[in-house]
Design a protein around this motif. Structure first.
Motif, PDB file in Angstrom:
ATOM      1  N   GLU A  94      48.909  74.701  28.748  1.00 18.10           N
ATOM      2  CA  GLU A  94      48.587  75.901  29.517  1.00 18.10           C
ATOM      3  C   GLU A  94      47.762  76.879  28.678  1.00 18.10           C
ATOM      4  N   ASP A  95      48.180  77.104  27.424  1.00 21.60           N
ATOM      5  CA  ASP A  95      47.447  78.021  26.551  1.00 21.60           C
ATOM      6  C   ASP A  95      46.031  77.517  26.275  1.00 21.60           C
ATOM      7  N   GLU A  96      45.909  76.214  25.991  1.00 20.20           N
ATOM      8  CA  GLU A  96      44.587  75.640  25.722  1.00 20.20           C
ATOM      9  C   GLU A  96      43.686  75.745  26.940  1.00 20.20           C
ATOM     10  N   LEU A  97      44.229  75.452  28.118  1.00 20.67           N
ATOM     11  CA  LEU A  97      43.418  75.539  29.337  1.00 20.67           C
ATOM     12  C   LEU A  97      42.936  76.953  29.588  1.00 20.67           C
ATOM     13  N   ALA A  98      43.796  77.922  29.392  1.00 22.12           N
ATOM     14  CA  ALA A  98      43.389  79.320  29.597  1.00 22.12           C
ATOM     15  C   ALA A  98      42.259  79.683  28.640  1.00 22.12           C
ATOM     16  N   ARG A  99      42.401  79.297  27.388  1.00 24.25           N
ATOM     17  CA  ARG A  99      41.385  79.605  26.371  1.00 24.25           C
ATOM     18  C   ARG A  99      40.068  78.903  26.678  1.00 24.25           C
ATOM     19  N   LEU A 100      40.143  77.619  27.016  1.00 19.75           N
ATOM     20  CA  LEU A 100      38.935  76.833  27.283  1.00 19.75           C
ATOM     21  C   LEU A 100      38.235  77.282  28.563  1.00 19.75           C
ATOM     22  N   ARG A 101      39.004  77.553  29.602  1.00 16.73           N
ATOM     23  CA  ARG A 101      38.394  78.032  30.855  1.00 16.73           C
ATOM     24  C   ARG A 101      37.704  79.373  30.637  1.00 16.73           C
ATOM     25  N   ALA A 102      38.319  80.249  29.839  1.00 19.99           N
ATOM     26  CA  ALA A 102      37.707  81.549  29.539  1.00 19.99           C
ATOM     27  C   ALA A 102      36.385  81.377  28.804  1.00 19.99           C
ATOM     28  N   ALA A 103      36.249  80.268  28.059  1.00 21.78           N
ATOM     29  CA  ALA A 103      35.012  79.981  27.334  1.00 21.78           C
ATOM     30  C   ALA A 103      34.014  79.198  28.188  1.00 21.78           C
ATOM     31  N   GLY A 104      34.371  78.929  29.449  1.00 23.89           N
ATOM     32  CA  GLY A 104      33.446  78.257  30.354  1.00 23.89           C
ATOM     33  C   GLY A 104      33.582  76.756  30.451  1.00 23.89           C
ATOM     34  N   VAL A 105      34.596  76.179  29.832  1.00 23.12           N
ATOM     35  CA  VAL A 105      34.800  74.731  29.922  1.00 23.12           C
ATOM     36  C   VAL A 105      35.345  74.396  31.310  1.00 23.12           C
ATOM     37  N   GLU A 106      34.769  73.376  31.924  1.00 24.10           N
ATOM     38  CA  GLU A 106      35.187  72.947  33.257  1.00 24.10           C
ATOM     39  C   GLU A 106      36.258  71.877  33.168  1.00 24.10           C
ATOM     40  N   THR A 107      37.261  71.980  34.044  1.00 29.54           N
ATOM     41  CA  THR A 107      38.234  70.900  34.169  1.00 29.54           C
ATOM     42  C   THR A 107      37.763  69.974  35.286  1.00 29.54           C
ATOM     43  N   ARG A 108      38.082  68.709  35.124  1.00 31.57           N
ATOM     44  CA  ARG A 108      37.751  67.733  36.168  1.00 31.57           C
ATOM     45  C   ARG A 108      38.925  67.534  37.112  1.00 31.57           C
ATOM     46  N   THR A 109      40.128  67.890  36.642  1.00 26.78           N
ATOM     47  CA  THR A 109      41.337  67.656  37.420  1.00 26.78           C
ATOM     48  C   THR A 109      42.270  68.845  37.275  1.00 26.78           C
ATOM     49  N   GLU A 110      43.279  68.873  38.105  1.00 28.33           N
ATOM     50  CA  GLU A 110      44.396  69.787  37.904  1.00 28.33           C
ATOM     51  C   GLU A 110      45.344  69.121  36.915  1.00 28.33           C
ATOM     52  N   MET A 111      46.239  69.889  36.342  1.00 25.00           N
ATOM     53  CA  MET A 111      47.199  69.351  35.396  1.00 25.00           C
ATOM     54  C   MET A 111      48.125  68.353  36.098  1.00 25.00           C
ATOM     55  N   LEU A 112      48.492  67.305  35.375  1.00 21.59           N
ATOM     56  CA  LEU A 112      49.350  66.248  35.895  1.00 21.59           C
ATOM     57  C   LEU A 112      50.475  66.001  34.906  1.00 21.59           C
ATOM     58  N   ASN A 113      51.702  65.786  35.405  1.00 20.54           N
ATOM     59  CA  ASN A 113      52.815  65.346  34.571  1.00 20.54           C
ATOM     60  C   ASN A 113      52.927  63.841  34.700  1.00 20.54           C
ATOM     61  N   PHE A 114      52.905  63.128  33.558  1.00 20.42           N
ATOM     62  CA  PHE A 114      52.952  61.667  33.594  1.00 20.42           C
ATOM     63  C   PHE A 114      53.506  61.151  32.276  1.00 20.42           C
ATOM     64  N   HIS A 115      54.537  60.344  32.335  1.00 19.11           N
ATOM     65  CA  HIS A 115      55.150  59.725  31.154  1.00 19.11           C
ATOM     66  C   HIS A 115      55.488  60.736  30.063  1.00 19.11           C
ATOM     67  N   GLY A 116      56.122  61.829  30.453  1.00 19.99           N
ATOM     68  CA  GLY A 116      56.565  62.811  29.472  1.00 19.99           C
ATOM     69  C   GLY A 116      55.457  63.643  28.854  1.00 19.99           C
ATOM     70  N   ARG A 117      54.320  63.715  29.546  1.00 18.24           N
ATOM     71  CA  ARG A 117      53.198  64.508  29.048  1.00 18.24           C
ATOM     72  C   ARG A 117      52.577  65.302  30.187  1.00 18.24           C
ATOM     73  N   LYS A 118      52.050  66.463  29.827  1.00 15.38           N
ATOM     74  CA  LYS A 118      51.182  67.216  30.718  1.00 15.38           C
ATOM     75  C   LYS A 118      49.766  66.822  30.335  1.00 15.38           C
ATOM     76  N   LEU A 119      48.949  66.492  31.330  1.00 16.98           N
ATOM     77  CA  LEU A 119      47.599  65.978  31.086  1.00 16.98           C
ATOM     78  C   LEU A 119      46.574  66.736  31.922  1.00 16.98           C
ATOM     79  N   VAL A 120      45.351  66.818  31.403  1.00 14.58           N
ATOM     80  CA  VAL A 120      44.242  67.347  32.186  1.00 14.58           C
ATOM     81  C   VAL A 120      42.940  66.756  31.651  1.00 14.58           C
ATOM     82  N   PHE A 121      42.019  66.466  32.558  1.00 11.80           N
ATOM     83  CA  PHE A 121      40.686  66.001  32.185  1.00 11.80           C
ATOM     84  C   PHE A 121      39.732  67.184  32.135  1.00 11.80           C
ATOM     85  N   LEU A 122      38.894  67.214  31.102  1.00 11.35           N
ATOM     86  CA  LEU A 122      37.836  68.211  30.953  1.00 11.35           C
ATOM     87  C   LEU A 122      36.487  67.523  31.113  1.00 11.35           C
TER      88      LEU A 122
END
Length: 158
Positions: free
Chosen positions: A102-130
């Protein structure tokens, strides 16, 4: 036997944009050289190669972890029209572990980085594609369960 991940090389047309993207992830410039000549042409399988080769190092990572950027001067780089197609055979994505997604996404989005997906919970991990340089897919993962037995798949609401 493989000991650990060493590096990934990305061919780019815009070195500064790529350095900026990976800089946001914690990679720092290590060295830059121009590669050319018969030795590199033979090794890379690219006749007449001349390319800027920039090595970025993940700050504080042990063992050392690099992203290498290549910007071809000659021959012209070939655009991959399927680079963002995650069901194409071949390279799919690279994933980096983070402490707090969550912290990384907030920081990266504020810097203009685009996500390709919403966050996903899978196999004990939170994941997101940039969306990375030249359309490559970069994934971030926060492991919250050490057990590989976890198999839930649930989208997160940011």
């Amino acid at each position: 036997m493989v000991k650990h991940f060493d590096h990934m090389t990305v061919v780019v047309s815009d070195l500064e944009a790529a350095k900026g993207f990976f800089g946001l992830l914690g990679f720092e410039h290590d060295q830059s050289v121009v590669i050319s000549g018969e030795t590199f042409s033979n090794y890379m399988g690219v006749p007449g190669i001349t390319a800027e080769h920039v090595t970025l190092v993940l700050s504080g990572a042990v063992p050392r972890c690099e992203i290498q950027l290549l910007r071809y001067r000659s021959p012209d780089a070939v655009t991959n029209p399927l680079i963002e197609d995650l069901h194409a055979i071949g390279y799919n994505h690279i994933c980096f572990a983070v402490e707090s997604l969550e912290d990384e996404l907030a920081r990266l989005r504020a810097a203009g980085v685009e996500t390709r997906t919403e966050m996903l919970n899978f196999h004990g991990r939170k994941l997101v594609f940039l969306r990375g340089p030249e359309g490559i897919t970069v994934e971030l993962a926060e492991r919250y369960v050490e057990s590989a037995a976890a198999s839930e798949v649930t989208p997160n609401q940011d």
